[in-house]
Design an enzyme around this catalytic site. Sequence first.
Site, PDB file in Angstrom:
ATOM      1  N   SER A   1      -7.592  26.751  44.934  1.00  0.00           N
ATOM      2  CA  SER A   1      -9.009  26.211  44.613  1.00  0.00           C
ATOM      3  C   SER A   1      -9.278  24.897  45.403  1.00  0.00           C
ATOM      4  O   SER A   1      -9.457  25.057  46.355  1.00  0.00           O
ATOM      5  CB  SER A   1      -8.843  25.791  43.042  1.00  0.00           C
TER       6      SER A   1
ATOM      7  N   HIS B   1     -11.527  30.538  45.533  1.00  0.00           N
ATOM      8  CA  HIS B   1     -12.782  31.034  44.626  1.00  0.00           C
ATOM      9  C   HIS B   1     -13.849  30.079  44.339  1.00  0.00           C
ATOM     10  O   HIS B   1     -13.909  28.913  44.759  1.00  0.00           O
ATOM     11  CB  HIS B   1     -11.900  31.315  43.173  1.00  0.00           C
TER      12      HIS B   1
END
Length: 201
Positions: free
Chosen positions: A98, A123
């Site tokens: 992330s 993501h």
Amino acid sequence: MALVPMVVEQTNRGERSYDIYSRLLKERIIFLTGAVEDHMATLVCAQLLFLEAENPKKEIALYINSPGGVVTAGMAIYDTMQFIKPAVSTLCIGQAASMGSLLLAAGHKDMRFATPNSRIMVHQPSGGFQGQASDIERHARDILKMKRRLNEVYVKHTGRTYEEVEKTLDRDHFMDADEAQSWGVIDKVLTSRLEMEGEQA
């Protein structure tokens, strides 16, 4: 409570003890570990600014082992990395997921590394909201704006097209170190410090 090892250094004035992270900071090494949140981000930014003040021409090494966290906290670190004068090299040990992967990619070109057994995950941002419909709608617009901005940052640092980044980040996308190199998050997979020093020589 986590135990922090202490190291003892001999000087002409006698012995001096440091916690391990303070000693490594003297070598211009910063650790970014655990969840990215405001307090941790403030500490990392402060260390970056301190090392810039000490020597604006000497590179800084940022070691990353993070599952990600709060986008605004991560962007504070990102902006500081881009703002300061020294080149910041990044090295993933363990995981960079992330926001951790974005900060890994944000290192100075040709100075972004990962160890062979590292895991990298990219993501799109996520968030949960409750309240009135109009408030939820505003939050949704804001998170879409944030998604576009994060996509643009990945485009800048990976060399991928916006469409490629958007497609890859649509769901959790896990990569090993070699895949991260192919995708442009890092420049090289390191098995030894000698390889890192060779890149920077």
